[in-house]
Design an enzyme around this catalytic site. Structure first.
Site, short mmCIF file in Angstrom:
data_model
loop_
_atom_site.label_atom_id
_atom_site.label_comp_id
_atom_site.label_asym_id
_atom_site.label_seq_id
_atom_site.Cartn_x
_atom_site.Cartn_y
_atom_site.Cartn_z
N HIS A 181 0.82 -1.22 0.00
CA HIS A 181 0.00 0.00 0.00
C HIS A 181 0.85 1.26 0.00
O HIS A 181 0.47 2.28 0.56
CB HIS A 181 -0.96 0.00 1.19
N ASP B 164 0.20 1.62 -9.59
CA ASP B 164 -1.15 1.08 -9.43
C ASP B 164 -2.05 2.30 -9.29
O ASP B 164 -2.05 2.95 -8.24
CB ASP B 164 -1.21 0.19 -8.19
N HIS C 12 -12.90 -1.33 -4.55
CA HIS C 12 -13.18 -2.66 -4.00
C HIS C 12 -14.70 -2.69 -3.88
O HIS C 12 -15.26 -2.33 -2.86
CB HIS C 12 -12.49 -2.88 -2.66
N GLU D 217 -5.00 -9.45 -10.79
CA GLU D 217 -3.81 -8.70 -10.41
C GLU D 217 -2.78 -9.51 -9.62
O GLU D 217 -2.48 -9.20 -8.47
CB GLU D 217 -4.22 -7.48 -9.60
N TYR E 186 6.76 -10.33 -5.10
CA TYR E 186 7.49 -9.31 -4.33
C TYR E 186 8.65 -10.02 -3.61
O TYR E 186 8.42 -10.96 -2.85
CB TYR E 186 6.56 -8.65 -3.31
N ARG F 107 3.62 -6.20 -10.09
CA ARG F 107 2.20 -6.57 -10.13
C ARG F 107 1.69 -6.16 -11.50
O ARG F 107 2.11 -5.14 -12.05
CB ARG F 107 1.41 -5.87 -9.02
N1 GLY Z 1 -5.47 -0.41 -6.09
C1 GLY Z 1 -6.08 -1.23 -5.16
C2 GLY Z 1 -6.12 -2.60 -5.62
O1 GLY Z 1 -5.48 -2.94 -6.59
O2 GLY Z 1 -6.83 -3.39 -5.11
MN MN Z 2 -7.13 -3.92 -7.56
MN MN Z 3 -4.87 -1.64 -8.13
#
Ligand code: GLY
Ligand code: MN
Ligand code: MN
Length: 467
Positions: free
Chosen positions: A245, A262, A367, A410, A414, A431
């Protein structure tokens, strides 16, 4: 934002039909939130409220009854406030603009709600989403109870409106898909812009920082009319990519390192969510490419598993299988400790380098809402002991994918410094994230990737960044 009253009226009718005889639903929009002193955070409407009204002003409530009647409470016209804060729709104009049956000033809410709740069988509202809402409704119900001697009946049931709205929002309609495709396209172009301009600056020897790349994203979002980023943009240079994050900071973007971005815009209330990982100077090193190819192969396996009739967990399981085998082959998982792929998966040996899930629903919220268990099978609970934490995990069969559902795909990889892994891979975080619409359209193989205006192919990325 453009409103389309018929669309929202049709959604309200679908909800009303599920409230039952004597049902009443109450949906507030989001509150305005102070940032500091007299400055507020930019207002963002509540997604449920917007889904049913297309109305983006603060200070508004929707009341809907089982007979299909809709009543909007909104801020009154106010010359002085409008001079400072902008035009308000006002209750007089609301029925024509939004297609609601009736509109009233929000100042009348506390006076009118008790009478509206009288003699209803059930009151529906979104549970556990608005601080203080339950107490507010309880206060109105108290007033109904005080009128019991005069014959008023108090609703006997309180029901969670999220259960109805989440199911509706999970399957996107044509209007939503149009917006999501546009949001996805804007975000894809923003990623391409950040990659290209970043590489140009890095190759020119400039002092490039993560925030420079973030500025390119934001520029493209706004240039194309998107109102906000759908979430805090992650722009992570080098080792920062291993912090899941991480937010765009001021770390230098150095040649020879990867950058993970991201980021996605929100357009007219709909989110997009894209991750790309690319070499800062436009050229992958050998070890970077090896790991990148593995993450990409995992994503391809997950995409192939995303189709109507498959389960929500299938893309994740497919990605884990490919990633785990790759980690064994590349020396990221100790073969002596985990002699077989099945053992490495069962023991979750991949977790050191892949510690998040592969998908989430996407829609108005990044989300997005929507249950992850198949509703008809919630009674089928199985238990297993997690090999890492020792905890007992209770699981239900995961959701069956249907056309119109949108999910992200996704997978990532890492690698933090550790004497257990080859040091050529240290501090690499990758990612690759795309947004997938589940579809039975024969032009696609189970899902349409709406974010591929920016490629994931490493050669295509290098070619883009050379331009
Ligand atoms: N950017 C938040 C996620 O990929 O879940
Ligand atoms: Mn996402
Ligand atoms: Mn994302």
């Amino acid at each position: 934002m453009m409103t389309n009253p018929t669309l929202y009226a049709a959604r309200r009718a679908r909800v009303a039909a599920q409230l039952g005889d004597g049902g009443i639903a109450i949906v507030p929009t989001a509150p305005e939130r102070p940032r500091n002193r007299d400055a507020d955070f930019p207002f963002r409407h509540d997604s449920y409220f917007y889904y049913l009204t297309g109305f983006a002003e603060p200070g508004a409530w929707l009341v809907l009854t089982g007979d299909g009647h809709s009543l909007l409470f909104c801020r009154p016209k106010d010359m002085e406030r409008e001079t400072w804060d902008g035009i308000r729709l006002g209750p007089d104009a609301a029925p024509a603009a939004l297609g609601v049956d009736e509109a009233r000033c929000v100042d009348e809410l506390d006076q009118r709600l008790p009478r509206l709740l009288e003699n209803r069988a059930a009151v529906w509202y979104p549970f556990a989403t608005h601080a203080g809402l339950h107490e507010r409704i309880d206060g109105w119900l108290c007033q109904v109870r005080q009128r019991a001697r005069h014959g008023a009946l108090v609703p006997e049931a309180q029901r969670d409106l999220c259960a109805v709205l989440d199911e509706m929002r999970l399957v996107k309609d044509a209007h939503e898909l149009e917006l999501m495709r546009r949001a996805a396209r804007i975000s894809a172009n923003a990623h391409a812009r950040a990659m290209q301009r970043g590489a140009r600056m890095v190759r020119a020897g400039q002092d490039v920082r993560e925030y420079h790349l973030e500025a390119e994203l934001l520029h493209e979002f706004r240039r194309c009319g998107a109102q906000f980023p759908a979430y805090g943009s992650i722009v992570a240079a080098g080792a920062n990519a291993c912090v899941l994050h991480y937010r765009a900071g001021d770390a230098p973007v150095r040649p020879g390192e990867l950058v993970l971005i991201d980021a996605g815009c929100e357009l007219d209330g709909y989110a997009s969510d894209i991750t790309r990982t690319f070499p800062a100077d436009g050229k992958f090193t050998g070890p970077q490419r090896e790991l990148y190819q593995l993450a990409l192969a995992a994503q391809q396996a997950a995409i192939a598993a995303t189709r109507p009739g498959a389960r929500f967990n299938d893309p994740h399981d497919a990605a884990v299988k490919v990633l785990t085998q790759g980690m064994i082959d590349l020396g990221l998982i100790d073969k002596n400790q985990h002699p077989t792929l099945d053992d490495a998966i069962a023991q979750r040996a991949y977790f050191a380098h892949y510690m998040h899930r592969t998908s989430h629903w996407l829609g108005m919220d990044v989300h997005d809402c929507g249950g992850y268990a198949e509703p008809s099978e919630t009674g089928q609970v199985s238990e297993r002991r997690d090999p890492l934490s020792g905890e007992i995990i209770r699981e239900r069969p995961s959701r069956i994918l249907r056309p119109g559902m949108v999910l992200t795909i996704e997978p990532g990889l890492y690698v933090r410094p550790s004497d257990k892994v080859p040091n050529a891979f240290w501090n690499i975080g990758i990612r690759i994230e795309d947004d997938a619409l589940v579809t039975d359209d024969p032009r696609f193989d189970g899902c349409e990737l709406i974010t591929r205006d920016v490629s994931v192919d490493p050669d295509a990325i290098e070619a883009l960044m050379a331009g």
